[in-house]
Design a protein around this motif. Structure first.
Motif, PDB file in Angstrom:
ATOM      1  N   GLU A   2       0.987  -1.278  -0.056  1.00 15.74           N
ATOM      2  CA  GLU A   2       0.132  -0.002  -0.087  1.00 15.74           C
ATOM      3  C   GLU A   2       0.997   1.183  -0.145  1.00 15.74           C
ATOM      4  N   GLU A   3       0.457   2.204  -0.755  1.00 14.96           N
ATOM      5  CA  GLU A   3       1.306   3.681  -0.930  1.00 14.96           C
ATOM      6  C   GLU A   3       0.493   4.528  -0.186  1.00 14.96           C
ATOM      7  N   THR A   4       1.208   5.205   0.742  1.00 14.58           N
ATOM      8  CA  THR A   4       0.576   6.375   1.295  1.00 14.58           C
ATOM      9  C   THR A   4       1.340   7.663   1.158  1.00 14.58           C
ATOM     10  N   ILE A   5       0.654   8.871   1.551  1.00 17.03           N
ATOM     11  CA  ILE A   5       0.875  10.082   1.368  1.00 17.03           C
ATOM     12  C   ILE A   5       2.291  10.467   2.413  1.00 17.03           C
ATOM     13  N   ALA A   6       3.192  10.821   1.789  1.00 14.59           N
ATOM     14  CA  ALA A   6       4.361  11.140   3.041  1.00 14.59           C
ATOM     15  C   ALA A   6       4.146  12.433   3.592  1.00 14.59           C
ATOM     16  N   PHE A 112      -2.439  14.289  -4.237  1.00 15.79           N
ATOM     17  CA  PHE A 112      -1.414  14.236  -3.227  1.00 15.79           C
ATOM     18  C   PHE A 112      -0.919  12.792  -3.441  1.00 15.79           C
ATOM     19  N   LEU A 113      -1.611  11.674  -3.664  1.00 19.74           N
ATOM     20  CA  LEU A 113      -1.052  10.620  -3.785  1.00 19.74           C
ATOM     21  C   LEU A 113      -0.195  10.519  -5.157  1.00 19.74           C
ATOM     22  N   ALA A 114      -0.458  10.751  -6.250  1.00 20.77           N
ATOM     23  CA  ALA A 114       0.213  11.036  -7.436  1.00 20.77           C
ATOM     24  C   ALA A 114       1.541  11.842  -7.048  1.00 20.77           C
ATOM     25  N   LEU A 115       1.503  13.081  -6.369  1.00 26.30           N
ATOM     26  CA  LEU A 115       2.551  13.728  -6.139  1.00 26.30           C
ATOM     27  C   LEU A 115       3.586  12.938  -5.396  1.00 26.30           C
ATOM     28  N   ALA A 116       3.131  11.994  -4.504  1.00 25.52           N
ATOM     29  CA  ALA A 116       4.216  11.308  -3.773  1.00 25.52           C
ATOM     30  C   ALA A 116       4.776  10.144  -4.499  1.00 25.52           C
ATOM     31  N   ARG A 117       3.976   9.608  -5.473  1.00 25.33           N
ATOM     32  CA  ARG A 117       4.639   8.649  -6.268  1.00 25.33           C
ATOM     33  C   ARG A 117       5.509   9.307  -7.326  1.00 25.33           C
ATOM     34  N   MET A 118       5.079  10.404  -8.022  1.00 28.79           N
ATOM     35  CA  MET A 118       5.829  11.154  -8.773  1.00 28.79           C
ATOM     36  C   MET A 118       7.369  11.590  -8.123  1.00 28.79           C
ATOM     37  N   GLU A 119       7.400  11.937  -7.045  1.00 33.71           N
ATOM     38  CA  GLU A 119       8.613  12.141  -6.267  1.00 33.71           C
ATOM     39  C   GLU A 119       9.602  10.888  -6.295  1.00 33.71           C
ATOM     40  N   ARG A 120       8.925  10.026  -5.833  1.00 36.88           N
ATOM     41  CA  ARG A 120       9.717   8.480  -5.934  1.00 36.88           C
ATOM     42  C   ARG A 120      10.233   8.133  -7.395  1.00 36.88           C
ATOM     43  N   MET A 121       9.435   8.605  -8.203  1.00 36.98           N
ATOM     44  CA  MET A 121       9.635   8.308  -9.766  1.00 36.98           C
ATOM     45  C   MET A 121      10.859   9.196 -10.288  1.00 36.98           C
ATOM     46  N   LEU A 205       3.009  11.981 -16.954  1.00 38.00           N
ATOM     47  CA  LEU A 205       2.275  11.954 -15.913  1.00 38.00           C
ATOM     48  C   LEU A 205       0.906  11.107 -15.642  1.00 38.00           C
ATOM     49  N   ILE A 206       0.711  10.472 -16.800  1.00 39.42           N
ATOM     50  CA  ILE A 206      -0.614   9.829 -16.985  1.00 39.42           C
ATOM     51  C   ILE A 206      -0.561   8.846 -16.076  1.00 39.42           C
ATOM     52  N   SER A 207       0.334   7.864 -15.819  1.00 37.95           N
ATOM     53  CA  SER A 207       0.507   6.686 -15.138  1.00 37.95           C
ATOM     54  C   SER A 207      -0.081   6.950 -13.713  1.00 37.95           C
ATOM     55  N   PRO A 208       1.168   7.533 -13.245  1.00 41.02           N
ATOM     56  CA  PRO A 208       0.811   7.767 -11.820  1.00 41.02           C
ATOM     57  C   PRO A 208      -0.589   8.548 -11.500  1.00 41.02           C
ATOM     58  N   LEU A 209      -0.913   9.641 -12.434  1.00 45.16           N
ATOM     59  CA  LEU A 209      -2.346  10.071 -12.067  1.00 45.16           C
ATOM     60  C   LEU A 209      -3.518   9.149 -12.200  1.00 45.16           C
ATOM     61  N   ALA A 210      -3.365   8.097 -13.306  1.00 47.17           N
ATOM     62  CA  ALA A 210      -4.447   7.228 -13.593  1.00 47.17           C
ATOM     63  C   ALA A 210      -4.830   6.343 -12.292  1.00 47.17           C
ATOM     64  N   TYR A 211      -3.301   5.934 -11.830  1.00 47.11           N
ATOM     65  CA  TYR A 211      -3.371   4.927 -10.746  1.00 47.11           C
ATOM     66  C   TYR A 211      -3.968   5.594  -9.419  1.00 47.11           C
TER      67      TYR A 211
END
Length: 217
Positions: A2-6, A112-121, A205-211
């Motif tokens: 599970e991914e969480t917002i940092a 916010f979830l996408a932002l956290a994922r984008m930062e890791r990417m 950006l579409i992949s993390p945003l869609a996820y």
């Protein structure tokens, strides 16, 4: 996993500059070369704030065009912007999409979830606006509105099932520090800086945003 917002969401929003509406409009035109145009504004009536359009039940009080010719009035000239807002200093600052940028609009939680994922990417982001009605808008290169349906479909998602919209030609976004009624002001979740002058393509950006939109449904 599970991914969480940092960290708390509020802590992710940088301190906002204290620009007035006229100052912000001129700065967007001069520093970013964005087209800007003045919209409606809020008026105090009987202890409440109402939209200058005077319409009862206005869906976007204080943050929509004043007439149908808004696309023709948009300007990237700081001189013209200064004159327009000198005539109406309380007018909202609106930016037409489909010109120098499009915007990918998602719910705040997904954003916010996408932002956290984008930062890791380690993705490079453009400006990201956070609206008081809990939406997040990612600025991307023009043309996104035409590409997003196919991009989402190629990822295995159905666009109607995701609360994700691409704003392109004929649309607009409200820019900080524009206020929506009594809800508050638009803010930058990722503010415009020299480092993000070059915008990402929607495809990046579409992949993390869609996820994220799928996760937050």
């Amino acid at each position: 996993m599970e991914e969480t917002i940092a960290g708390p969401e509020a802590a992710r929003i940088p301190k906002q500059r204290g620009d007035s509406l006229p100052e912000a409009a001129v700065r967007y035109a001069e520093e970013r070369h964005w087209d800007v145009f003045p919209g409606t504004w809020l008026e105090a009536v009987a202890g409440t704030h109402r939209c200058s359009c005077g319409r009862s039940g206005c869906p976007l009080p204080g943050a929509h065009p004043t007439d149908d010719d808004w696309e023709g009035r948009a300007t990237s000239s700081g001189t013209v912007a200064r004159r327009l807002w000198s005539e109406r200093p309380t007018a909202s600052v609106l930016l037409p999409t489909g010109r120098t940028f499009d915007a990918l609009d998602v719910p705040e939680t997904a954003g916010f979830l996408a932002l956290a994922r984008m930062e890791r990417m380690e993705l490079t982001l453009g400006p990201v606006a956070l609206t008081p009605d809990r939406r997040m808008r990612f600025f991307v290169l023009p043309g996104a509105a035409a590409k997003v349906p196919d991009l989402v479909r190629n990822l295995g998602w159905s666009l109607p099932s995701l609360d994700l919209t691409a704003l392109g030609e004929g649309c607009y976004v409200a820019a900080p520090p524009t206020r929506y009624g009594s809800q508050g002001a638009v803010q930058w979740a990722c503010r415009p800086t020299p480092a993000n002058r070059w915008l990402p393509d929607a495809e990046e950006l579409i992949s993390p945003l869609a996820y994220a939109c799928g996760r937050s449904r």
